[in-house]
Design a protein around this motif. Structure first.
Motif, PDB file in Angstrom:
ATOM      1  N   ILE A 183       6.702  31.945-137.341  1.00  9.81           N
ATOM      2  CA  ILE A 183       7.505  31.077-136.471  1.00  9.81           C
ATOM      3  C   ILE A 183       8.989  31.201-136.797  1.00  9.81           C
ATOM      4  O   ILE A 183       9.826  31.386-135.908  1.00  9.81           O
ATOM      5  N   CYS A 184       9.325  31.088-138.078  1.00 16.87           N
ATOM      6  CA  CYS A 184      10.739  31.117-138.478  1.00 16.87           C
ATOM      7  C   CYS A 184      11.367  32.484-138.207  1.00 16.87           C
ATOM      8  O   CYS A 184      12.533  32.567-137.806  1.00 16.87           O
ATOM      9  N   LYS A 195      10.447  34.577-135.831  1.00 21.80           N
ATOM     10  CA  LYS A 195      10.577  34.701-134.371  1.00 21.80           C
ATOM     11  C   LYS A 195      11.822  33.981-133.854  1.00 21.80           C
ATOM     12  O   LYS A 195      12.503  34.463-132.948  1.00 21.80           O
ATOM     13  N   TYR A 196      12.132  32.823-134.437  1.00 21.30           N
ATOM     14  CA  TYR A 196      13.260  32.025-133.957  1.00 21.30           C
ATOM     15  C   TYR A 196      14.534  32.210-134.796  1.00 21.30           C
ATOM     16  O   TYR A 196      15.443  31.393-134.728  1.00 21.30           O
ATOM     17  N   HIS A 197      14.563  33.284-135.583  1.00 19.72           N
ATOM     18  CA  HIS A 197      15.745  33.652-136.370  1.00 19.72           C
ATOM     19  C   HIS A 197      16.202  32.530-137.309  1.00 19.72           C
ATOM     20  O   HIS A 197      17.397  32.263-137.437  1.00 19.72           O
ATOM     21  N   LEU A 198      15.232  31.900-137.951  1.00 20.16           N
ATOM     22  CA  LEU A 198      15.512  30.870-138.945  1.00 20.16           C
ATOM     23  C   LEU A 198      15.408  31.499-140.331  1.00 20.16           C
ATOM     24  O   LEU A 198      15.116  32.688-140.464  1.00 20.16           O
ATOM     25  N   TYR A 216      13.437  32.432-142.682  1.00 22.79           N
ATOM     26  CA  TYR A 216      11.996  32.622-142.900  1.00 22.79           C
ATOM     27  C   TYR A 216      11.658  32.890-144.365  1.00 22.79           C
ATOM     28  O   TYR A 216      10.534  32.626-144.791  1.00 22.79           O
TER      29      TYR A 216
END
Length: 178
Positions: A56-57, A59-62, A64
């Motif tokens: 998830i992270c 994918k959303y450029h957090l 990770y």
């Protein structure tokens, strides 16, 4: 560990590299000795949560890296939370995030974000909001994993019971007849 999770995560070398130091640690390996939700060990629960946080992270450029590491360590409490212990103060749901963070800090060099994610992963029980989006990601992933692990056990028990099997057959015949 559930076979599908092992299959998925083994294909992702980056995920494996992020958690390699953590999962090879002797203390982290001890998480395999404690059940988390029904038949799932703390290790398997954290591994699954770490993989979902990673996906998830990323994918959303957090962040990770921090999210994945924190998720792998978020339940590093090393006790059976179902058994009351005189030296443990407070209810498990309210206290285990801090205990997991203390244990993780003794073993690894954690950044401030990782510490916050671990401590507050039980929000809203912990009352204080996680300081980062990654903290909220683990909070939601942790709840999803817990529900999934619980549902799997409930479903397997449901289908094992003879009465329920016959009820399904009876219900099917009733529906066909109508």
């Amino acid at each position: 560990m559930k076979p599908f999770m092992k299959e998925l995560s083994n294909k992702d070398e980056e995920f494996q590299m992020i958690i390699k130091e953590l999962i090879n640690n002797e203390t982290v390996q001890q998480m395999k000795n404690y059940r988390q939700h029904y038949e799932t060990t703390c290790f398997d629960h954290c591994y699954t949560a770490a993989y979902y946080c990673y996906l998830i992270c990323k994918k959303y450029h957090l962040d990770y890296l921090s999210a994945t590491r924190a998720a792998m360590l978020h339940d590093l409490f090393l006790y059976d939370w179902r058994v009351r212990q005189p030296d443990r103060k407070g209810l498990h749901a309210f206290t285990h995030g801090k205990k997991a963070c203390e244990n993780a800090c003794k073993l690894f060099d954690l950044n401030e974000k990782e510490k916050d994610i671990i401590i507050k992963h039980m929000w809203p029980v912990t009352i204080e909001f996680p300081k980062s989006i990654e903290g909220f990601v683990l909070t939601l992933v942790d709840k999803y994993c817990a529900l999934s692990e619980s549902f799997d056990v409930f479903q397997s028990h449901l289908f094992r019971k003879q009465a329920f099997r016959y009820a399904y057959v009876f219900l099917s015949l009733l529906i066909i007849r109508i």
